[in-house]
Design a protein around this motif. Structure first.
Motif, PDB file in Angstrom:
ATOM      1  N   PRO A 233       9.742   4.151  -4.147  1.00  0.00           N
ATOM      2  CA  PRO A 233      10.660   3.141  -4.244  1.00  0.00           C
ATOM      3  C   PRO A 233      10.465   2.957  -2.744  1.00  0.00           C
ATOM      4  CG  PRO A 233      11.725   5.005  -5.035  1.00  0.00           C
ATOM      5  CD  PRO A 233      10.752   5.518  -4.382  1.00  0.00           C
ATOM      6  N   THR A 234      11.063   1.089  -2.296  1.00  0.00           N
ATOM      7  CA  THR A 234      11.228   1.369  -0.963  1.00  0.00           C
ATOM      8  C   THR A 234      12.897   2.177  -0.829  1.00  0.00           C
ATOM      9  OG1 THR A 234      10.677  -0.795  -1.352  1.00  0.00           O
ATOM     10  CG2 THR A 234      11.256  -0.531   0.733  1.00  0.00           C
TER      11      THR A 234
ATOM     12  N   TYR B 129      -5.133  19.949  -0.398  1.00  0.00           N
ATOM     13  CA  TYR B 129      -4.582  19.269  -0.980  1.00  0.00           C
ATOM     14  C   TYR B 129      -5.000  17.545  -0.374  1.00  0.00           C
ATOM     15  CZ  TYR B 129      -3.871  22.822  -4.736  1.00  0.00           C
ATOM     16  OH  TYR B 129      -4.337  24.211  -5.206  1.00  0.00           O
ATOM     17  N   ASP B 130      -5.448  16.525  -0.772  1.00  0.00           N
ATOM     18  CA  ASP B 130      -5.491  15.068   0.332  1.00  0.00           C
ATOM     19  C   ASP B 130      -4.504  14.739  -0.911  1.00  0.00           C
ATOM     20  OD1 ASP B 130      -7.497  16.433   1.937  1.00  0.00           O
ATOM     21  OD2 ASP B 130      -8.748  15.467   0.826  1.00  0.00           O
ATOM     22  N   PHE B 131      -3.970  14.164  -0.387  1.00  0.00           N
ATOM     23  CA  PHE B 131      -3.309  12.646  -0.876  1.00  0.00           C
ATOM     24  C   PHE B 131      -2.937  11.274   0.272  1.00  0.00           C
ATOM     25  CE2 PHE B 131      -0.284  14.692   2.004  1.00  0.00           C
ATOM     26  CZ  PHE B 131       0.816  14.151   2.499  1.00  0.00           C
ATOM     27  N   HIS B 132      -3.173   9.949  -0.994  1.00  0.00           N
ATOM     28  CA  HIS B 132      -3.407   9.074   0.121  1.00  0.00           C
ATOM     29  C   HIS B 132      -2.951   8.086  -0.817  1.00  0.00           C
ATOM     30  CE1 HIS B 132      -6.519   8.226  -2.851  1.00  0.00           C
ATOM     31  NE2 HIS B 132      -7.077   9.612  -2.296  1.00  0.00           N
ATOM     32  N   CYS B 133      -2.563   6.688  -0.257  1.00  0.00           N
ATOM     33  CA  CYS B 133      -2.100   5.148  -0.301  1.00  0.00           C
ATOM     34  C   CYS B 133      -2.598   5.426  -1.370  1.00  0.00           C
ATOM     35  CB  CYS B 133      -0.879   4.916   0.260  1.00  0.00           C
ATOM     36  SG  CYS B 133      -2.950   3.766   1.160  1.00  0.00           S
ATOM     37  N   GLN B 134      -2.700   3.746  -2.573  1.00  0.00           N
ATOM     38  CA  GLN B 134      -3.975   3.695  -3.366  1.00  0.00           C
ATOM     39  C   GLN B 134      -4.906   2.628  -2.429  1.00  0.00           C
ATOM     40  OE1 GLN B 134      -1.468   0.594  -5.447  1.00  0.00           O
ATOM     41  NE2 GLN B 134      -1.248  -1.101  -3.591  1.00  0.00           N
TER      42      GLN B 134
ATOM     43  N   CYS C  80       0.724  -1.178  -0.322  1.00  0.00           N
ATOM     44  CA  CYS C  80      -0.081  -0.085  -0.639  1.00  0.00           C
ATOM     45  C   CYS C  80       0.973   1.059   0.411  1.00  0.00           C
ATOM     46  CB  CYS C  80      -0.915  -0.195   1.327  1.00  0.00           C
ATOM     47  SG  CYS C  80      -2.261   1.350   1.394  1.00  0.00           S
ATOM     48  N   SER C  81       1.610   1.078   0.559  1.00  0.00           N
ATOM     49  CA  SER C  81       3.227   2.533   0.522  1.00  0.00           C
ATOM     50  C   SER C  81       3.568   3.092  -0.296  1.00  0.00           C
ATOM     51  CB  SER C  81       3.574   2.380   2.335  1.00  0.00           C
ATOM     52  OG  SER C  81       4.558   1.191   2.001  1.00  0.00           O
ATOM     53  N   GLU C  82       3.360   1.822  -1.000  1.00  0.00           N
ATOM     54  CA  GLU C  82       4.005   2.612  -2.328  1.00  0.00           C
ATOM     55  C   GLU C  82       3.661   2.734  -3.236  1.00  0.00           C
ATOM     56  OE1 GLU C  82       5.300  -2.303  -3.586  1.00  0.00           O
ATOM     57  OE2 GLU C  82       6.756  -2.109  -2.758  1.00  0.00           O
TER      58      GLU C  82
END
Length: 52
Positions: free
Chosen positions: A19-20, A36-41, A3-5
């Motif tokens: 990248p990790t 501006y909202d942001f998030h993981c998938q 998820c965090s990628e």
């Protein structure tokens, strides 16, 4: 892929793979004042980009 990628900023049309354990430059357009909202998938990691 975990998820965090993935970084999503829907209002800016940005979707990018991260990248990790490495830095990655994400170029942003000139932004108007606002939030501006942001998030993981999966929307488990959430944040807000605040432009003043």
């Amino acid at each position: 892929m975990c998820c965090s990628e993935t970084l999503l900023i829907p209002d800016l049309g940005i979707s990018d793979t991260l990248p990790t354990n490495k830095l990655k430059l994400i170029e942003l357009p000139v932004l108007k004042t606002g939030e501006y909202d942001f998030h993981c998938q999966m929307q488990r990691y959430l944040g807000k980009l605040i432009v003043k």
